[in-house]
Design an enzyme around this catalytic site. Structure first.
Site, mmCIF file in Angstrom:
data_model
loop_
_atom_site.group_PDB
_atom_site.id
_atom_site.type_symbol
_atom_site.label_atom_id
_atom_site.label_comp_id
_atom_site.label_asym_id
_atom_site.label_seq_id
_atom_site.Cartn_x
_atom_site.Cartn_y
_atom_site.Cartn_z
ATOM 1 N N ASN A 1 -10.923 -2.400 -5.397
ATOM 2 C CA ASN A 1 -10.149 -1.419 -6.170
ATOM 3 C C ASN A 1 -10.830 -1.030 -7.500
ATOM 4 O O ASN A 1 -10.484 -0.021 -8.102
ATOM 5 C CB ASN A 1 -8.719 -1.913 -6.445
ATOM 6 C CG ASN A 1 -7.826 -1.907 -5.222
ATOM 7 O OD1 ASN A 1 -6.943 -2.737 -5.067
ATOM 8 N ND2 ASN A 1 -8.038 -0.955 -4.320
ATOM 9 N N ASP B 1 0.832 -1.211 0.000
ATOM 10 C CA ASP B 1 0.000 0.000 0.000
ATOM 11 C C ASP B 1 0.865 1.258 0.000
ATOM 12 O O ASP B 1 2.029 1.234 0.395
ATOM 13 C CB ASP B 1 -0.921 -0.031 1.236
ATOM 14 C CG ASP B 1 -2.085 0.934 1.104
ATOM 15 O OD1 ASP B 1 -2.405 1.339 -0.042
ATOM 16 O OD2 ASP B 1 -2.683 1.280 2.137
HETATM 17 C C1 IPE Z 1 -5.233 -2.767 -0.193
HETATM 18 O O1 IPE Z 1 -4.963 -1.428 -0.355
HETATM 19 C C2 IPE Z 1 -5.315 -3.441 -1.534
HETATM 20 C C3 IPE Z 1 -4.050 -3.633 -2.227
HETATM 21 C C4 IPE Z 1 -2.874 -3.368 -1.738
HETATM 22 C C5 IPE Z 1 -4.151 -4.208 -3.547
HETATM 23 P P1 IPE Z 1 -6.125 -0.352 -0.461
HETATM 24 O O2 IPE Z 1 -5.472 0.962 -0.658
HETATM 25 O O3 IPE Z 1 -7.103 -0.762 -1.494
HETATM 26 O O4 IPE Z 1 -6.804 -0.459 0.960
HETATM 27 P P2 IPE Z 1 -7.668 0.593 1.779
HETATM 28 O O5 IPE Z 1 -8.680 1.173 0.821
HETATM 29 O O6 IPE Z 1 -6.747 1.640 2.275
HETATM 30 O O7 IPE Z 1 -8.279 -0.189 2.890
HETATM 31 C C1 IPE Z 2 -1.509 0.380 -3.406
HETATM 32 O O1 IPE Z 2 -1.337 1.754 -3.378
HETATM 33 C C2 IPE Z 2 -1.761 -0.140 -4.795
HETATM 34 C C3 IPE Z 2 -3.138 -0.621 -5.017
HETATM 35 C C4 IPE Z 2 -4.073 -0.681 -4.119
HETATM 36 C C5 IPE Z 2 -3.472 -1.055 -6.363
HETATM 37 P P1 IPE Z 2 -2.563 2.761 -3.323
HETATM 38 O O2 IPE Z 2 -2.938 3.135 -4.715
HETATM 39 O O3 IPE Z 2 -3.661 2.226 -2.509
HETATM 40 O O4 IPE Z 2 -1.879 3.993 -2.611
HETATM 41 P P2 IPE Z 2 -2.522 4.961 -1.509
HETATM 42 O O5 IPE Z 2 -3.074 4.087 -0.437
HETATM 43 O O6 IPE Z 2 -3.584 5.746 -2.196
HETATM 44 O O7 IPE Z 2 -1.393 5.791 -1.046
HETATM 45 MG MG MG Z 3 -4.120 2.356 -0.531
#
Ligand code: IPE
Ligand code: IPE
Ligand code: MG
Length: 238
Positions: free
Chosen positions: A64, A16
């Site tokens: 997502n 993340d």
């Molecule tokens: C978790 O991250 C999913 C992945 C790393 C693919 P998210 O960014 O989707 O999670 P939340 O929304 O912060 O819970």
């Molecule tokens: C994780 O990074 C990647 C995916 C969930 C695909 P994020 O895109 O969730 O990054 P933040 O949480 O917005 O920083």
């Molecule tokens: Mg995230």
């Protein structure tokens, strides 16, 4: 340093913070995802060279899809590029490639590249690299329950035969051991629908470091912390 017997067999990572990494640098979110691929490469090779048995990476959740269409499209394009570009690295490192999640819900061209990676690496004997794609922990449990119910309905399985062991056989992860260590980058103290069944006794480790900045030295920190843990599984240590 870690003694070998204290190394986790199976490491799972919630990668993340790509967006936050980019925002801090006034860059587009997609740049964060692009940089994140470099961390995937480094951590995969590092785990393989340490003889970790399995690395499971949460790359795209069911939830997502609710992101802006442009980001989802770019993520799918990046995923396809990753699958093609990393193929030689996977083969060179004797890694066996697998996936979990509702793969049939991914774009057809991405599915094709996944198939090729699975097929070409199927006889490899080193680390298992598992990508969680279009994955949701609750969906996984519901999918398992449905398949189980069908077998009972068709008379192939009796109600009495259903226990935790049997149930596990219907999960996407039926062939895997449960993760020993779950790492989450970017500081959030939640599991975000990842491996709900499988992490019941997994050790958790959260770092504020965003995924694109996550390097070998951070993995080392997680591993040496893990090596100090006492896993009790509800029992007592003599
Ligand atoms: C978790 O991250 C999913 C992945 C790393 C693919 P998210 O960014 O989707 O999670 P939340 O929304 O912060 O819970
Ligand atoms: C994780 O990074 C990647 C995916 C969930 C695909 P994020 O895109 O969730 O990054 P933040 O949480 O917005 O920083
Ligand atoms: Mg995230």
């Amino acid at each position: 340093m870690n003694e070998n017997n204290k190394l986790p067999g199976h490491i799972a990572i919630i990668m993340d913070g790509n967006g936050r990494w980019a925002r801090k640098r006034s860059l587009n979110r997609i740049r964060g995802h692009i940089e994140g691929v470099k961390s995937v490469r480094e951590i995969t090779e590092e785990c393989a060279s340490k003889h970790i048995k399995q690395l499971t990476l949460y790359a795209f959740s069911r939830e997502n899809w609710s992101r802006p269409r442009i980001e989802v499209e770019l993520l799918m394009r990046l995923l396809k590029r990753y699958l093609i570009k990393e193929r030689p690295t996977i083969l060179k490192n004797n890694i066996r490639f697998t996936v979990i999640g509702r793969i049939d819900g991914l774009p057809k061209d991405v599915q094709r590249e996944i198939e090729i990676n699975i097929e070409e690496s199927r006889h490899n004997t080193g680390m298992v690299l598992c990508l969680a794609l279009n994955y949701g922990g609750r969906t996984e449990i519901v999918d398992a329950a449905k398949r189980l119910a069908k077998e009972v309905k068709d008379g192939k399985l009796s109600l009495e035969e259903i226990d935790e062991e049997t149930f596990k056989n219907y999960l996407y992860t039926s062939e895997m051991t449960d993760p020993d260590l779950l790492i989450r980058t970017a500081g959030e103290m939640r599991v975000s629908n990842f491996l709900l069944w499988e992490i019941s006794y997994t050790e958790l480790w959260v770092t504020p470091v965003c995924w694109p900045d996550f390097r070998k030295k951070h993995l080392e920190e997680a591993l040496s912390d893990y090596a100090k843990r006492e896993r009790r599984y509800g029992g007592l240590i003599e």
